[in-house]
Design a protein around this motif. Structure first.
Motif, mmCIF file in Angstrom:
data_model
loop_
_atom_site.group_PDB
_atom_site.id
_atom_site.type_symbol
_atom_site.label_atom_id
_atom_site.label_comp_id
_atom_site.label_asym_id
_atom_site.label_seq_id
_atom_site.Cartn_x
_atom_site.Cartn_y
_atom_site.Cartn_z
ATOM 1 N N LEU A 231 -36.427 -57.261 -27.463
ATOM 2 C CA LEU A 231 -37.140 -57.538 -28.687
ATOM 3 C C LEU A 231 -38.460 -56.619 -28.789
ATOM 4 C CD1 LEU A 231 -37.546 -61.376 -28.520
ATOM 5 C CD2 LEU A 231 -36.326 -60.192 -30.196
ATOM 6 N N ALA A 232 -39.070 -55.967 -27.602
ATOM 7 C CA ALA A 232 -40.014 -54.954 -27.605
ATOM 8 C C ALA A 232 -39.473 -53.912 -28.222
ATOM 9 C CB ALA A 232 -40.537 -55.125 -26.300
ATOM 10 N N ALA A 233 -38.469 -53.534 -27.957
ATOM 11 C CA ALA A 233 -37.690 -51.949 -28.366
ATOM 12 C C ALA A 233 -37.444 -52.453 -29.830
ATOM 13 C CB ALA A 233 -36.509 -51.814 -27.329
ATOM 14 N N LEU A 234 -36.999 -53.219 -30.163
ATOM 15 C CA LEU A 234 -36.656 -53.473 -31.761
ATOM 16 C C LEU A 234 -37.754 -53.492 -32.498
ATOM 17 C CD1 LEU A 234 -34.444 -53.929 -33.638
ATOM 18 C CD2 LEU A 234 -34.542 -56.343 -33.048
ATOM 19 N N SER A 235 -39.009 -54.189 -31.816
ATOM 20 C CA SER A 235 -39.929 -54.297 -32.710
ATOM 21 C C SER A 235 -40.897 -52.781 -33.045
ATOM 22 C CB SER A 235 -40.992 -55.161 -32.078
ATOM 23 O OG SER A 235 -40.759 -56.174 -32.031
ATOM 24 N N GLY A 236 -40.672 -52.037 -31.618
ATOM 25 C CA GLY A 236 -41.184 -50.702 -31.871
ATOM 26 C C GLY A 236 -40.512 -49.921 -32.830
ATOM 27 N N MET A 237 -39.167 -49.966 -33.041
ATOM 28 C CA MET A 237 -38.404 -49.218 -33.610
ATOM 29 C C MET A 237 -38.529 -49.743 -35.069
ATOM 30 S SD MET A 237 -34.740 -48.990 -31.578
ATOM 31 C CE MET A 237 -33.664 -49.024 -32.755
ATOM 32 N N LEU A 238 -38.773 -50.885 -35.295
ATOM 33 C CA LEU A 238 -38.872 -51.167 -36.708
ATOM 34 C C LEU A 238 -40.289 -50.752 -37.268
ATOM 35 C CD1 LEU A 238 -37.615 -54.917 -36.727
ATOM 36 C CD2 LEU A 238 -36.629 -53.145 -38.049
#
Length: 149
Positions: A11-18
């Protein structure tokens, strides 16, 4: 199956990418605006105007430093006007006027030496900067970002 710590990492990686994707999109949209460079240029000059206005009243600069700055701005302004960059030259002349101990006399000299169109442009810009400073102590651009940042 991914555990709870693994889920948080995903979730942190996905949020960072978004977030990064949004930043890239917003930057591309902002830079694609035909008025972007003009607005950026105006904000920089207003910031310079404010800084010079406050430094003029500040006593931390020595007279020698002010004199050198004044001479530098006059030379740059004259050079840019001679080379055809009227707007840039006018901005440097305005900076010189702001730190000048006798701005009235300098304006008279400039009125006699500059072409009338250039002198008029300088007066209009000075008036616009002073009006902007009086109307708003912190100028905001269209995105709501302070011009001082």
């Amino acid at each position: 199956m991914i555990g709870v710590p693994g889920t948080f990492k995903v979730l942190a990686a996905l949020s960072g990418m978004l977030f990064m994707g949004y930043c890239v999109y917003f930057d591309k949209k902002r830079r694609g605006d035909p008025e972007f460079k003009r607005k950026l240029h105006e904000k920089r000059h207003q910031r310079t105007f404010r800084a010079l206005k406050t430094s003029r009243s500040a006593t931390h600069m020595s007279n020698k430093e002010i004199e050198l700055y004044f001479q530098n701005q006059i030379q740059r302004g004259e050079g840019l006007i001679t080379n055809g960059d009227i707007e840039g030259g006018v901005d440097h002349l305005i900076n010189a006027i702001l730190v000048c101990s006798q701005p009235g006399k300098l304006l008279q000299v400039l009125q006699n030496t500059l072409p009338m169109e250039v002198f008029t442009m300088m007066l209009i810009k000075m008036h616009a900067y002073e009006s902007a400073e009086r109307s708003s102590p912190v100028l905001m651009d269209e995105e709501g970002v302070s011009a001082l940042e």
